[in-house]
Scaffold this active site. Sequence first.
Site, PDB file in Angstrom:
ATOM      1  N   ASN A 176      -4.182   6.417  -1.292  1.00  0.00           N
ATOM      2  CA  ASN A 176      -3.350   6.870  -0.179  1.00  0.00           C
ATOM      3  C   ASN A 176      -2.613   8.166  -0.484  1.00  0.00           C
ATOM      4  OD1 ASN A 176      -3.910   5.018   1.866  1.00  0.00           O
ATOM      5  ND2 ASN A 176      -2.538   3.493   0.977  1.00  0.00           N
TER       6      ASN A 176
ATOM      7  N   SER B  50       0.823  -1.217   0.000  1.00  0.00           N
ATOM      8  CA  SER B  50       0.000   0.000   0.000  1.00  0.00           C
ATOM      9  C   SER B  50       0.848   1.254   0.000  1.00  0.00           C
ATOM     10  CB  SER B  50      -0.917   0.021   1.234  1.00  0.00           C
ATOM     11  OG  SER B  50      -0.149   0.016   2.425  1.00  0.00           O
TER      12      SER B  50
ATOM     13  N   HIS C 262      -3.292  -3.775  -5.379  1.00  0.00           N
ATOM     14  CA  HIS C 262      -3.558  -3.253  -4.039  1.00  0.00           C
ATOM     15  C   HIS C 262      -5.035  -3.403  -3.701  1.00  0.00           C
ATOM     16  CE1 HIS C 262      -3.869   0.333  -1.081  1.00  0.00           C
ATOM     17  NE2 HIS C 262      -3.611  -0.788  -0.445  1.00  0.00           N
TER      18      HIS C 262
ATOM     19  N   GLU D 251      -6.483  -1.356  -6.831  1.00  0.00           N
ATOM     20  CA  GLU D 251      -5.591  -0.506  -7.610  1.00  0.00           C
ATOM     21  C   GLU D 251      -4.588  -1.393  -8.340  1.00  0.00           C
ATOM     22  OE1 GLU D 251      -5.308   3.659  -5.145  1.00  0.00           O
ATOM     23  OE2 GLU D 251      -4.139   1.960  -4.379  1.00  0.00           O
TER      24      GLU D 251
END
Length: 539
Positions: A211, A140, A161, A173
């Site tokens: 993120n 991540s 991800h 992702e």
Amino acid sequence: MTANVSDAVPDAAPGTGAEPVDRSRTVAVVGTGTMGQGIAQVALVAGHPVRLYDSAPGRAEAAVTALAARLDRLVEKGRMDRSERDGAVARLHAAAEPAELADAALVVEAVVEDLAVKQRLFAELEKIVGDDTLLATNTSSLSVTAVAGALRLPGRFVGLHFFNPAPLLPLVEVVSGFATDPAAATRAYETAKSWGKTPVRCADTPGFIVNRIARPFYAEALRVHEEGAADPATIDAALRECGGFRMGPFELTDLIGQDVNEAVTRSVWESFYQDPRFTPSLAQRRLVESGRLGRKSGHGWFPYGEGAPAPEPHTAPPARPPASVTVQGDLYQARELARVIQEAGVPVDFADDAVPGYPGWIELPSGTRLFLADGTAADDAEMPVIHFDLALDFRTCERIVLAPASTVADGALAEAIGLFQAAGKKVSVIRDIPGMIVARTVAMLADFAFDAATRAVAEPGDIDTAMRLGVNYPRGPLAWGEELGAGWVLETLSNLHEEYPTGRYAPSQALRRRVAAEHAAAAEQSAAEQAAAGAEASS
């Protein structure tokens, strides 16, 4: 920004001929923690044979038992047939040695977030699996390019991800490293899609999509708290009940784990060479150092466990509404608010001397003016001013947040509180702070998204999809920015940048160019309309 040419997503559009991994082929998952088990369950339910491996003795066997129990619960809840459960369990096996993964068509790694550990793992796997095996990391926060850096065939390496819990959250992702082959990225994308997930493509930049863009949601709340403007429970309530977010940042980081959230923030900040826009919070660092990690430790920002009190936001006691108010000019983003007040039975006088392009306000009988938060402080004004925070929807929001200037009389503040209470809203009063809570957060999220789209981190549609599905935002930040207007986002951030000249709130080049282009287009249209009107008049 430090990202440049490596931000570009390789051309991995459908049409490269890559197909999803066939369901008859084995999917191997290395790492049997929460994420590893979740990913294994997704592949298993999709119909693949699944092999689990963990370097810790006995962990893989325990994970097989735990997964079988999870499938039993799905049967009990009516979400899976008993025959489907039995078939899935028959396809699930523990591997005692990495060599047992040799026939896997796809290997997904979900081990500790340590670059050296992941590099060693994949170097070992590459000696075991075939050259056509797709290798994927569930990292991540680490660079996909760096994890694959020492591989003999880095082109078949991608990031996959998943979001926790993997069986429930739809987003995946699909991250292309610098050396990732477009066909490998497409194969990974199509595989995730065949598993019933919603994949989005993105480049290998710090934080990927979610993120990276989500940092302001946490950072701005922490900044407001650190400045003493409001307590965590009130900040959470503002973003939840006014901004429309599913959870507030303090309760959410308690759920995620303060150590996990702080580590991701620090990783992204360091990966961007300590860009001030990603600066971690000292308050959160102290919380982690104290061992208050959230729900898993029994205490984070809030206490947990039997008998722990629920967080209580500051809510103003009942107050009498004003006899009437005047709406001066155009309230723009808060336009609906005037109608809500009027429908609540408070007489509204709409003044007809609006200044085009200038934000309007609500004026109380005392002369105090209510302005939508715009990145300035209420005390910056030359008259008594109360700022009210941005809302996702002023008609349906449950709470309104007010920030009065120090010059506002107690009676005027009581009138403002009563005004919104009459409209059916709970009211929180916070200390005057530039940009308040929701406005500064949404402006930053929109700018981060504009910047990411311009830098080809991901396609605009994928950015909004990722933020809605990955972190349950009520609206994609690009769509939200479009609705509010790029000009409003730019003005809010420019004002914040003037208040805090550290670079944290400096508007991105993408945003500034977008607004300049909109102004140029508007000027060109206006000139064309004037020319047409002049030609018609002369004829």
